[in-house]
Design a protein around this motif. Structure first.
Motif, PDB file in Angstrom:
ATOM      1  N   GLY A   1     -30.591 -19.288  -4.275  1.00 26.64           N
ATOM      2  CA  GLY A   1     -30.920 -18.541  -3.375  1.00 26.64           C
ATOM      3  C   GLY A   1     -29.960 -17.348  -4.166  1.00 26.64           C
ATOM      4  N   TRP A   2     -29.573 -16.420  -3.617  1.00 24.90           N
ATOM      5  CA  TRP A   2     -28.979 -15.362  -4.834  1.00 24.90           C
ATOM      6  C   TRP A   2     -28.091 -15.462  -4.497  1.00 24.90           C
ATOM      7  N   ASP A   3     -27.299 -15.367  -4.048  1.00 26.76           N
ATOM      8  CA  ASP A   3     -25.479 -16.023  -3.711  1.00 26.76           C
ATOM      9  C   ASP A   3     -25.867 -16.712  -2.485  1.00 26.76           C
ATOM     10  N   GLU A   4     -24.050 -17.142  -2.484  1.00 25.37           N
ATOM     11  CA  GLU A   4     -23.800 -17.956  -1.638  1.00 25.37           C
ATOM     12  C   GLU A   4     -24.178 -17.689  -0.265  1.00 25.37           C
ATOM     13  N   GLN A   5     -24.386 -16.146   0.467  1.00 23.39           N
ATOM     14  CA  GLN A   5     -24.441 -15.268   1.568  1.00 23.39           C
ATOM     15  C   GLN A   5     -26.405 -15.711   1.787  1.00 23.39           C
ATOM     16  N   SER A   6     -26.176 -16.011   1.596  1.00 21.05           N
ATOM     17  CA  SER A   6     -27.925 -15.720   1.260  1.00 21.05           C
ATOM     18  C   SER A   6     -28.800 -17.225   0.526  1.00 21.05           C
ATOM     19  N   ILE A   7     -28.177 -18.074   0.857  1.00 20.08           N
ATOM     20  CA  ILE A   7     -28.905 -19.689   0.914  1.00 20.08           C
ATOM     21  C   ILE A   7     -29.801 -19.290   2.235  1.00 20.08           C
ATOM     22  N   ARG A   8     -31.126 -19.773   1.115  1.00 19.95           N
ATOM     23  CA  ARG A   8     -32.156 -19.781   2.534  1.00 19.95           C
ATOM     24  C   ARG A   8     -33.607 -21.110   2.078  1.00 19.95           C
ATOM     25  N   ILE A   9     -33.301 -21.922   1.071  1.00 22.51           N
ATOM     26  CA  ILE A   9     -33.822 -22.564   0.260  1.00 22.51           C
ATOM     27  C   ILE A   9     -34.900 -23.368   1.155  1.00 22.51           C
ATOM     28  N   VAL A  10     -34.564 -23.686   2.650  1.00 22.58           N
ATOM     29  CA  VAL A  10     -35.518 -24.551   3.941  1.00 22.58           C
ATOM     30  C   VAL A  10     -36.453 -23.261   3.490  1.00 22.58           C
ATOM     31  N   GLU A  11     -36.292 -22.979   4.136  1.00 21.46           N
ATOM     32  CA  GLU A  11     -37.426 -21.666   4.712  1.00 21.46           C
ATOM     33  C   GLU A  11     -37.447 -21.290   3.165  1.00 21.46           C
ATOM     34  N   VAL A  12     -37.948 -21.181   2.381  1.00 21.75           N
ATOM     35  CA  VAL A  12     -38.181 -20.754   1.359  1.00 21.75           C
ATOM     36  C   VAL A  12     -38.780 -21.903   0.630  1.00 21.75           C
ATOM     37  N   ALA A  13     -38.959 -23.100   0.779  1.00 20.11           N
ATOM     38  CA  ALA A  13     -39.568 -24.552   0.086  1.00 20.11           C
ATOM     39  C   ALA A  13     -41.280 -24.435   1.248  1.00 20.11           C
ATOM     40  N   LEU A  14     -40.477 -24.292   2.708  1.00 17.48           N
ATOM     41  CA  LEU A  14     -41.468 -24.424   4.159  1.00 17.48           C
ATOM     42  C   LEU A  14     -43.125 -23.527   3.588  1.00 17.48           C
ATOM     43  N   ARG A  15     -41.961 -22.269   3.128  1.00 17.59           N
ATOM     44  CA  ARG A  15     -42.914 -21.095   3.050  1.00 17.59           C
ATOM     45  C   ARG A  15     -43.625 -20.853   1.255  1.00 17.59           C
ATOM     46  N   LEU A  16     -43.294 -21.683   0.542  1.00 17.81           N
ATOM     47  CA  LEU A  16     -44.148 -22.321  -0.451  1.00 17.81           C
ATOM     48  C   LEU A  16     -44.863 -23.458  -0.221  1.00 17.81           C
ATOM     49  N   GLN A  17     -44.272 -24.282   0.437  1.00 22.40           N
ATOM     50  CA  GLN A  17     -45.353 -25.529   0.772  1.00 22.40           C
ATOM     51  C   GLN A  17     -46.861 -24.796   1.650  1.00 22.40           C
ATOM     52  N   GLU A  18     -46.722 -23.467   2.494  1.00 23.76           N
ATOM     53  CA  GLU A  18     -47.798 -23.288   3.356  1.00 23.76           C
ATOM     54  C   GLU A  18     -48.456 -22.649   2.379  1.00 23.76           C
ATOM     55  N   ALA A  19     -48.189 -21.525   1.091  1.00 22.87           N
ATOM     56  CA  ALA A  19     -48.801 -21.074   0.128  1.00 22.87           C
ATOM     57  C   ALA A  19     -49.600 -22.114  -0.829  1.00 22.87           C
ATOM     58  N   GLY A  20     -49.125 -23.619  -0.670  1.00 20.04           N
ATOM     59  CA  GLY A  20     -49.902 -23.708  -1.792  1.00 20.04           C
ATOM     60  C   GLY A  20     -49.456 -24.524  -2.841  1.00 20.04           C
ATOM     61  N   ILE A  21     -48.380 -24.945  -2.877  1.00 22.21           N
ATOM     62  CA  ILE A  21     -47.623 -25.284  -4.256  1.00 22.21           C
ATOM     63  C   ILE A  21     -47.779 -26.897  -3.724  1.00 22.21           C
ATOM     64  N   LYS A  22     -47.720 -27.727  -4.888  1.00 23.24           N
ATOM     65  CA  LYS A  22     -47.627 -29.480  -5.169  1.00 23.24           C
ATOM     66  C   LYS A  22     -46.434 -29.838  -5.188  1.00 23.24           C
ATOM     67  N   ALA A  23     -45.537 -28.927  -5.653  1.00 22.07           N
ATOM     68  CA  ALA A  23     -44.148 -29.210  -6.169  1.00 22.07           C
ATOM     69  C   ALA A  23     -42.884 -28.447  -5.793  1.00 22.07           C
ATOM     70  N   LEU A  24     -42.304 -29.035  -5.363  1.00 20.75           N
ATOM     71  CA  LEU A  24     -40.945 -27.861  -5.747  1.00 20.75           C
ATOM     72  C   LEU A  24     -39.475 -28.441  -6.641  1.00 20.75           C
ATOM     73  N   THR A  25     -39.128 -27.721  -7.706  1.00 24.07           N
ATOM     74  CA  THR A  25     -37.841 -28.122  -8.092  1.00 24.07           C
ATOM     75  C   THR A  25     -36.997 -27.406  -8.286  1.00 24.07           C
ATOM     76  N   ILE A  26     -35.681 -27.722  -7.517  1.00 24.54           N
ATOM     77  CA  ILE A  26     -34.243 -26.504  -6.683  1.00 24.54           C
ATOM     78  C   ILE A  26     -33.278 -27.094  -7.652  1.00 24.54           C
ATOM     79  N   HIS A  27     -33.056 -25.570  -8.765  1.00 25.14           N
ATOM     80  CA  HIS A  27     -31.632 -25.931  -8.923  1.00 25.14           C
ATOM     81  C   HIS A  27     -30.447 -25.708  -8.107  1.00 25.14           C
ATOM     82  N   GLY A  28     -29.397 -26.579  -8.128  1.00 27.02           N
ATOM     83  CA  GLY A  28     -28.756 -26.450  -7.218  1.00 27.02           C
ATOM     84  C   GLY A  28     -27.326 -25.097  -7.747  1.00 27.02           C
ATOM     85  N   ARG A  29     -27.841 -23.985  -7.745  1.00 28.68           N
ATOM     86  CA  ARG A  29     -27.196 -22.975  -8.168  1.00 28.68           C
ATOM     87  C   ARG A  29     -27.418 -21.841  -7.513  1.00 28.68           C
TER      88      ARG A  29
END
Length: 340
Positions: A149-177
């Motif tokens: 996310g942008w900062d600790e208060q705006s971590i919405r990575i589960v939502e981001v992943a679901l929406r990107l999957q809906e958009a059609g991506i085939k894999a997602l890499t997440i950096h843990g910061r």
């Protein structure tokens, strides 16, 4: 461990693949060559500005250079405008990589604060829209690399992943910061695990951040359940990290460090290819970041390191490497003492 291939669209990788991260001024063809030789399963280009591709800027276009031995390869682009990203995607597809990757994770100010890279974590609607448009534009499998996310208060990575999957991506890499963290502090893989464990996630999820040893790679594989790991900074000047992790996964044993002969061979291969690909001056300058790790752990190396960093030509570097070979072959055992 149960073994099964990981698929990114039409691209099939081995069980639990190791990916080389896209790193600016690092993940070029010469570096990718030595990482591939040492076991990287999937490599990515440096990130390429969409605007630069559209303008046919030499630096951006050169980053599309792909060699058959490094396949499968992903080309990564970044930008903030839908039309330019769509056009850049068309240009990338013509270069015939196996994968098109979108950067939604770069934290540097000149990228993120202009609404590209990690800046799009502030506008998830726009991120999803850009992604969906690129997926429609190309036949290549589209993947994404992002942050928590942008900062600790705006971590919405589960939502981001679901929406990107809906958009059609085939894999997602997440950096843990987060973007605000930049590269400081410890990477937090718990949110990455939450994405992977979500019942609606069907695409491969790769984790990235702080993997710098075979032991940590195995620990994180088991603890967080990701489909593979992307390695960045730990591979700079030390492409052997890939083979060491794979050997540890298979045997539970640590490989001995690469020999002096192998370090010199790989370093020279990297350097000479870099000179051929980008010119002597730039290649010699950009190799400076690799030397410390190429000779990681060598006793009494400080003097050589200083000279390598100050060297201005290929011939000068080759002479210093020859001196290193002589010194550690005839005068000093490489690992006799602690690193200098």
């Amino acid at each position: 461990m149960q073994k099964h291939p990981v698929r990114i669209g039409s691209v099939e990788l081995e069980d639990f693949p190791l990916l080389l991260a896209p790193m600016e001024d690092v993940s070029d063809p010469p570096f990718r060559a030595v990482c591939k030789e040492q076991g990287a399963d999937l490599v990515y280009t440096e990130f390429i500005p969409a605007d630069g591709l559209i303008r046919h800027a030499d630096k951006a276009v050169q980053k599309l250079d792909i060699y058959d031995y490094e396949r499968p390869i992903g080309v990564q682009i970044f930008g903030s405008e839908i039309e330019s990203m769509r056009e850049a995607a068309r240009i990338v597809e013509a270069a015939q990589p196996e994968i098109l990757d979108i950067n939604y994770g770069c934290p540097v100010k000149k990228v993120a604060c202009k609404g590209a890279g990690a800046g799009l974590l502030k506008d998830i609607d726009k991120m999803q829209h850009i992604t969906a448009e690129i997926v429609k534009q190309v036949q290549l499998p589209v993947t994404v690399k992002t942050r928590l996310g942008w900062d600790e208060q705006s971590i919405r990575i589960v939502e981001v992943a679901l929406r990107l999957q809906e958009a059609g991506i085939k894999a997602l890499t997440i950096h843990g910061r987060t973007r605000v963290q930049m590269y400081k502090g410890e990477a937090n893989w718990e949110p990455i695990a939450q994405v992977k464990q979500h019942p609606d996630i069907e695409i491969p999820i790769f984790g990235n951040g702080d993997i710098d040893s075979p032991q940590k790679a195995l620990e994180y594989r088991q603890k967080y359940g990701v489909d593979g790991i992307m390695i960045g900074r730990a591979a700079i000047g030390y492409p052997w990290i890939f083979r060491e992790i794979k050997h540890y996964f298979k045997t539970g044993e640590l490989l001995p460090p690469p020999s002096l002969e192998e370090r010199l061979r790989v370093c020279l291969k990297h350097l000479r290819f870099a000179v051929e690909w980008k010119g002597e001056r730039k290649a010699v300058f950009e190799m400076r970041r690799h030397y410390t790790n190429y000779f990681k752990g060598f006793s009494h190396f400080k003097h050589f390191r200083t000279r390598l960093v100050e060297a201005g030509s290929l011939a000068e570097v080759e002479d210093i490497l020859a001196e290193i070979e002589h010194f550690y072959t005839h005068e000093q055992a490489p690992f006799e003492n602690s690193p200098s």
